[in-house]
Design a protein around this motif. Sequence first.
Motif, mmCIF file in Angstrom:
data_model
loop_
_atom_site.group_PDB
_atom_site.id
_atom_site.type_symbol
_atom_site.label_atom_id
_atom_site.label_comp_id
_atom_site.label_asym_id
_atom_site.label_seq_id
_atom_site.Cartn_x
_atom_site.Cartn_y
_atom_site.Cartn_z
ATOM 1 N N ARG A 27 -19.824 76.633 109.879
ATOM 2 C CA ARG A 27 -19.748 77.876 109.298
ATOM 3 C C ARG A 27 -21.168 78.467 109.789
ATOM 4 O O ARG A 27 -21.131 79.483 110.227
ATOM 5 C CB ARG A 27 -19.594 77.996 107.903
ATOM 6 C CG ARG A 27 -19.682 79.488 107.329
ATOM 7 C CD ARG A 27 -19.601 79.803 106.003
ATOM 8 N NE ARG A 27 -20.355 78.656 105.071
ATOM 9 C CZ ARG A 27 -20.453 78.929 103.750
ATOM 10 N NH1 ARG A 27 -19.558 79.743 103.325
ATOM 11 N NH2 ARG A 27 -20.980 78.054 102.880
ATOM 12 N N TYR A 28 -22.266 77.567 109.307
ATOM 13 C CA TYR A 28 -23.634 78.119 109.605
ATOM 14 C C TYR A 28 -23.624 78.441 111.361
ATOM 15 O O TYR A 28 -24.300 79.590 111.443
ATOM 16 C CB TYR A 28 -24.487 76.992 109.455
ATOM 17 C CG TYR A 28 -25.871 77.114 110.076
ATOM 18 C CD1 TYR A 28 -26.145 76.343 111.131
ATOM 19 C CD2 TYR A 28 -26.857 78.234 109.505
ATOM 20 C CE1 TYR A 28 -27.421 76.769 111.700
ATOM 21 C CE2 TYR A 28 -28.072 78.436 110.099
ATOM 22 C CZ TYR A 28 -28.649 77.563 111.044
ATOM 23 O OH TYR A 28 -29.673 77.953 111.818
ATOM 24 N N PHE A 29 -23.225 77.667 112.031
ATOM 25 C CA PHE A 29 -23.292 78.008 113.587
ATOM 26 C C PHE A 29 -22.486 79.127 114.046
ATOM 27 O O PHE A 29 -23.123 79.901 114.575
ATOM 28 C CB PHE A 29 -23.101 76.648 114.336
ATOM 29 C CG PHE A 29 -24.188 75.639 114.456
ATOM 30 C CD1 PHE A 29 -23.864 74.371 113.998
ATOM 31 C CD2 PHE A 29 -25.427 75.990 115.400
ATOM 32 C CE1 PHE A 29 -25.139 73.442 113.914
ATOM 33 C CE2 PHE A 29 -26.314 75.025 115.148
ATOM 34 C CZ PHE A 29 -26.161 73.928 114.720
ATOM 35 N N ILE A 30 -21.440 79.107 113.369
ATOM 36 C CA ILE A 30 -20.583 80.391 113.857
ATOM 37 C C ILE A 30 -21.213 81.681 113.227
ATOM 38 O O ILE A 30 -21.213 82.759 113.797
ATOM 39 C CB ILE A 30 -19.206 80.115 113.180
ATOM 40 C CG1 ILE A 30 -18.494 79.244 113.932
ATOM 41 C CG2 ILE A 30 -18.345 81.457 113.348
ATOM 42 C CD1 ILE A 30 -18.254 78.984 115.470
ATOM 43 N N SER A 31 -21.814 81.547 112.028
ATOM 44 C CA SER A 31 -22.544 82.729 111.622
ATOM 45 C C SER A 31 -23.598 83.215 112.673
ATOM 46 O O SER A 31 -23.941 84.359 112.859
ATOM 47 C CB SER A 31 -22.609 82.618 110.107
ATOM 48 O OG SER A 31 -23.989 82.205 109.932
ATOM 49 N N PHE A 32 -24.402 82.217 112.922
ATOM 50 C CA PHE A 32 -25.583 82.521 113.833
ATOM 51 C C PHE A 32 -25.011 83.123 114.933
ATOM 52 O O PHE A 32 -25.532 84.262 115.470
ATOM 53 C CB PHE A 32 -26.357 81.055 113.970
ATOM 54 C CG PHE A 32 -27.287 81.186 115.213
ATOM 55 C CD1 PHE A 32 -26.838 80.907 116.259
ATOM 56 C CD2 PHE A 32 -28.484 81.762 114.829
ATOM 57 C CE1 PHE A 32 -27.883 80.787 117.251
ATOM 58 C CE2 PHE A 32 -29.584 81.838 115.648
ATOM 59 C CZ PHE A 32 -29.401 81.417 117.196
ATOM 60 N N LEU A 33 -23.975 82.231 115.645
ATOM 61 C CA LEU A 33 -23.361 83.044 116.872
ATOM 62 C C LEU A 33 -22.924 84.320 116.558
ATOM 63 O O LEU A 33 -23.058 85.225 117.674
ATOM 64 C CB LEU A 33 -22.455 82.154 117.387
ATOM 65 C CG LEU A 33 -22.800 80.716 118.039
ATOM 66 C CD1 LEU A 33 -21.930 79.738 118.177
ATOM 67 C CD2 LEU A 33 -23.580 81.089 119.181
ATOM 68 N N LEU A 39 -15.749 85.332 117.116
ATOM 69 C CA LEU A 39 -16.484 84.479 116.209
ATOM 70 C C LEU A 39 -16.397 85.265 114.923
ATOM 71 O O LEU A 39 -16.459 84.512 113.769
ATOM 72 C CB LEU A 39 -17.888 84.772 116.698
ATOM 73 C CG LEU A 39 -18.242 84.135 118.058
ATOM 74 C CD1 LEU A 39 -19.478 84.455 118.502
ATOM 75 C CD2 LEU A 39 -18.336 82.651 117.528
ATOM 76 N N ARG A 40 -16.140 86.795 114.620
ATOM 77 C CA ARG A 40 -15.958 87.185 113.461
ATOM 78 C C ARG A 40 -14.860 86.772 112.693
ATOM 79 O O ARG A 40 -14.923 86.313 111.463
ATOM 80 C CB ARG A 40 -15.993 88.781 113.726
ATOM 81 C CG ARG A 40 -15.734 89.515 112.625
ATOM 82 C CD ARG A 40 -15.572 91.183 112.733
ATOM 83 N NE ARG A 40 -14.444 91.195 113.506
ATOM 84 C CZ ARG A 40 -13.221 91.618 113.087
ATOM 85 N NH1 ARG A 40 -12.965 91.775 111.900
ATOM 86 N NH2 ARG A 40 -12.103 91.850 113.918
ATOM 87 N N THR A 41 -13.632 86.507 113.344
ATOM 88 C CA THR A 41 -12.473 86.112 112.710
ATOM 89 C C THR A 41 -12.655 84.639 112.228
ATOM 90 O O THR A 41 -12.064 84.096 111.075
ATOM 91 C CB THR A 41 -11.218 86.278 113.501
ATOM 92 O OG1 THR A 41 -11.395 85.777 114.759
ATOM 93 C CG2 THR A 41 -10.934 87.692 113.520
ATOM 94 N N MET A 42 -13.295 83.736 113.198
ATOM 95 C CA MET A 42 -13.398 82.355 112.859
ATOM 96 C C MET A 42 -14.395 82.124 111.830
ATOM 97 O O MET A 42 -13.973 81.473 110.534
ATOM 98 C CB MET A 42 -14.266 81.768 114.091
ATOM 99 C CG MET A 42 -13.417 80.971 115.195
ATOM 100 S SD MET A 42 -14.355 79.970 116.034
ATOM 101 C CE MET A 42 -13.263 79.175 117.007
ATOM 102 N N LEU A 43 -15.250 83.246 111.563
ATOM 103 C CA LEU A 43 -16.455 83.059 110.375
ATOM 104 C C LEU A 43 -15.534 83.535 109.230
ATOM 105 O O LEU A 43 -15.632 82.890 108.099
ATOM 106 C CB LEU A 43 -17.562 84.147 110.666
ATOM 107 C CG LEU A 43 -18.375 84.130 109.486
ATOM 108 C CD1 LEU A 43 -19.183 82.533 109.536
ATOM 109 C CD2 LEU A 43 -19.516 85.017 109.581
#
Lengths: 607, 586, 127
Positions: free
Chosen positions: A454-460, A475-479
């Motif tokens: 989650r940390y990396f996806i929110s960064f991306l 990325l938004r939906t993954m987050l």
Amino acid sequence: MAYRSHILLCSGTGCVSCGAFTLKETLKTELQKRNLQDEIQVVTTGCQGFCAEGPIMIVQPDGIFYCQVKPSDVPTIVEEHFIKGRPVKKLLYTGAAKATPIPALKDIPFFAKQQLVVLRNRGLVDPDKIEDYIAVDGYSALSKALTEMKPEAIIAEIKRSGLRGRGGGGFPAGIKWETCRKAYLQRNVEPVVICNADEGDPGAYMDRSIIESDPHAVLEGMAIAAYAIGAKEGFIYIRHEYPLARQRLLNAIEQAKEYGLLGENILNTNFSFNIEIVQGAGAFVCGESTALMASLEGEVGEPRAKYIHTVEYGYKNRPSNLNNVETYANVPLIILRGSDWFASMGTGDPRENPWNGSSGTKVFSLVGKVNNTGLIEVPMGISLREIIFDIGGGIPKGKKFKAVQTGGPSGGCLPESKLDMPVDFDSLTEAGSMMGSGGMIVMDEETCMVDVARYFISFLTEESCGKCTPCREGLRTMLDILNRICEGKGKEEDIAFLEEMGEVMQDCCLCALGTSAPNPVLSTIEYFKNEYLEHIKNHKCPGGVCKELITYVIDKNKCDGCHACTKVCSSNAIKGEAKKLHSIDTTKCIKCGACIEVCTKDAIYKE
Amino acid sequence: MADNTIKIKINGFEVEAFDRQPLIEVAEKIGVKIPTLCHNPIIEPYGVCRICTVEVRHRNRVRMVTACNYPVTNGIEVFTDSERVIRNRKLIIEWLLGRCGNVKVLNDLAEQYGITEPRFGRGTDDCILCGLCVRMCQDVVKANVLGFFERGPKRYVSTSFDQTSDLCITCGACASVCPTGCIKIDKLEEGTYKEMPMGPVTPIHIDFMQAVPKKAVIDKESCINFKTGGCKVCVDVCEAEAIDHSMEAKEKEVDVGTIILSTGFKLQNGEELKEYGYGKYPNILSSLDFEVLNNANGPTGGKIFTQDGRVPKSIGIVHCVGSRDKKYHEYCSRVCCMYALKFAHLIKEKIHDCEVYNFYIDMRCFGKGYEEFYNRLLKEGVNFVRGKVAEITDAALDKSEQGKLILRAEDTLIGTVRRIPVDMVVLCLAIEAQEDAKEVSHFFSCSVGRDGFFIEKHPKLAPVSTAADGIFIAGVAQGPKDIPDTVAQAGAAASAVLSLIQQKEVEAEVVTASIDEEICSGCQICVGLCPYTAITYNKDKNISELNEALCKGCGTCVAACPSGAAQQKNFRDNQIFAEIKGILAV
Amino acid sequence: MPKLTVEDLKNLREGLRDKMNIRSGEAKAKVIVHMSTCGIAAGARDILKAFMDEIENRGITDILVTTSSCAGLCSKEPMITVLYQNQPPVKYVELTPQKVKKIFEEHLLNGNIVKEFALASGSETTA
């Protein structure tokens, strides 16, 4: 065939700075001349501890200790000592060897297992003094390249060395230079040499360290590249968040120009090369090559469609050679010491095919839950276990190793089962991660892998340029899904859904940032699926991180009612009488962890 | 031509292409449809929606590439509908629906690919961030008004600082390429209404389908190329390569012997009559406006709508607007009654239950079948109110008048003032002479009357000739008339011209004036006075010179000349005195 | 500064080499304070200032203080390397201005390594 003698040459940074390697070459040549190469072996060793007397040369089994040996002494030594058997008195060490009461650096695992190439001058030269760099063979490679080698020969040498892009792509630098030069000759458009110092990966600071330690190495590497390719103009694109590194580069360029080592007619030859420093503005995406070039041109830093190679049509549609800081920093030594030397380190033999294996060393930033956090340089092929447990000194506080994250947000997490894996480009990619630029984050049992993803996806998500649909929406939906899982609202189908989204992103995203963006999620699902299932099915966080899924509990066997925790609890969640068992009101607890930090009895834990 | 031809396979079919040609072009050639959202043939491909991603195999390597900008190379095999491609496409559609759930183009795609329950729900945005508007504005039109702002999921399209831009030339190009229709063109000022375009919609246009010659013209004032140097999309698409923006108007000198002036008329500007609210209230049209609206080649394809798109339930047609009116024109414009009846008939035909009101003073149905037509309308249920409309207002007095235009007129037949609320009004505005009729008439040595129309030589016996020989007039330039009469006049003028041309000799006017060079002082008084512009001033000689061919012998110059240099033949002073003597001798 | 030719570069290099390891006789000791962004963040500037103060206060002329970059072991910064006459270089870690005072007196003035603050002696291995 057995050697009758060994010459041990110290290759500590002190001795090297006094010319130990030139000495080595001279020795080898002389031994060859006198036909002694099969009888006497020349070996380089780590620091012998007599740095003030270097270069140090020990002859075994005679036990002779020569110090302050110069290349001009070599014929005498060979003639007198090796042929006539008479040690050369004037070079013998005379002072009493003081036994130092503290450990030797070469015996400390953090230093012992490292092999410095790019960082050879760290801690030794003053980066703001070009004289220091010159003293340690600085700009000799450029001198050799300009006066003794043709551009095609330089490119061939770099290809043969197997130097692969250290920024993460792992593309053979020699092939890139060759293609760039070819485009230049074909189109007759002047090429440009660009250095990518954007280093956006969170936790990575290899390039910063290289620039702050040895800025001239980067400049020299770029100059050699420019000469080989045919460029007269160079850029260093450095991120805005590196003011000291940028300043050191500016000083270095100025000093180099004063000495005529950069600028017009370098070293009195026809070759001119000027470097300009351009600052980024806080965008991770500008580390991507087409976005970087767009930013250099003054456009918005966004990637563009990849079907035209920037090495042919890059900056302002000119052939552009883009390499990472570390890649350039390797170049001077390859020119000085030769491709055979470079190829001898690392894995595989790249001399016929530069894609074969990973030669040379790699700088890593070893951070996270590890005892010795720092910047290390190791030969390619070293195992993860050696890096983390020997060099890194293992996991602090006796906790258990859980995973190591390599390659930044584009890389993946590798579990314990992969610890004996060799660290090189191809092995890491095969395992589902990637080398990336060299960030290595160690995680222990108290890390939640879902939270890491989650940390990396929110960064991306923050850093995505938003141009293409799959990256921006994906990325938004993954987050969203990962947030839900971490809050205990995950659904069974979420894992398969994340995998599907990841696969589509890998297929459809416009740039490498997007196609590698799902890696943190996909690799954690592959190796740590049970953690995801724990979150989703049992609403538990095994790492004790996801706040919604953990509760803080006071162990009744350990608590002695000292009130230390009540004093720091900002939400007044801990109640208890003096000297009696305290308890935590879970409805008020915000799980900040302050109580755990102050408890001297280790009585508070998460479950 | 055959140098860079290569062969590739698409879905198993072999097809020829040019080396590095965009894959989507090659696919289109053989009828393989690949969906796109951010692609437009006149703009450089952007490759951001990613929905055109297809599978490409070359030797052993498989790549997923976007068809809109992938350059084909020899020997590749393309699969546009494999399982993997479809899976990717479907998820991209779902992702876009998650942002813009109610956009038609996305829902059409969703239907095509069988997506009924988008897993990300339906978002409420309406911009799919395809960038077509931005690239149109920046690269084609080159006005540089629109751009992208913020990054990542927060990305959006706007103008600088989100404020109305001074640079916007309101070309509407952005709205025309937007696939979702989320860009609207709005008028800025308060108090004006949204107008349905009545005239040509694009700067390059064919005036109307019946135009002669039926060729396109470019309106320099609205054409983008003349404002920003960009666009020129018309040049790109014109197969005949007929468009040249650098064309200038050319002046040609033609020597002719006779001239027919048939410069037509202009319709009165409705805004002059403030009491009728033309240009102030919506849905008040001039007769020409209504003709355009009604025309099958017009903006609505011939359907009658109010400006906000409703079908009107009642329409008022006002006769004698600006005609038969002491304040504007005393004359009758002759054609309005008949076309007003025509309008009434067409409206009833198109909208059966529409109440049509014709407000008239007298019904002028003078021609063949005209009166019969009027009677037919009486039977069709058109309402005729005999009374001039005094005022058109939107101030409603009760609920039935709200939202309507109220015509206030005295119905003289029943002797009361009526307020009739309608949805739309058509004004039969006066036919007026052209603005420059007076200048034109002077130039051609003829004159205009008080009403501004050209004066004929004799109202009964020479309706197409003028006092100047060889100059004829025809059509409404001479006075309001309808098509049959215009055609008749045109024929008369043409035959007059032909008969002139046929003659080898022409009888010139004998009794012309003459100017004595020796006496003329060059005062130029006669030059301005001559109604036939027969006298010109010669700078070099400093005298006035007479063109005998133009002179009609009116004698004005003779009377005005202070030095007696201008004299009339056969009317010299001594000749007149001799005549007087002769009479007195009897 | 005159622009260098290839010969000039070579000669310059030979001349500067000895200075690197304080063999040319000008100084009896050299302190290298490791200052990169990580070191500075950990407080290396104070350490540098402490050494400069000691030298100034005591009027020393034969001890050099220079700066360099991060030595790699970022977790133990601020760090210095001390070169004393013929001894191998010694790395001191986790320094404070107080520790600096002791190191200065014992090691730099008297040649005795301060064991409790020292990490190790010697140089790193170059490949």
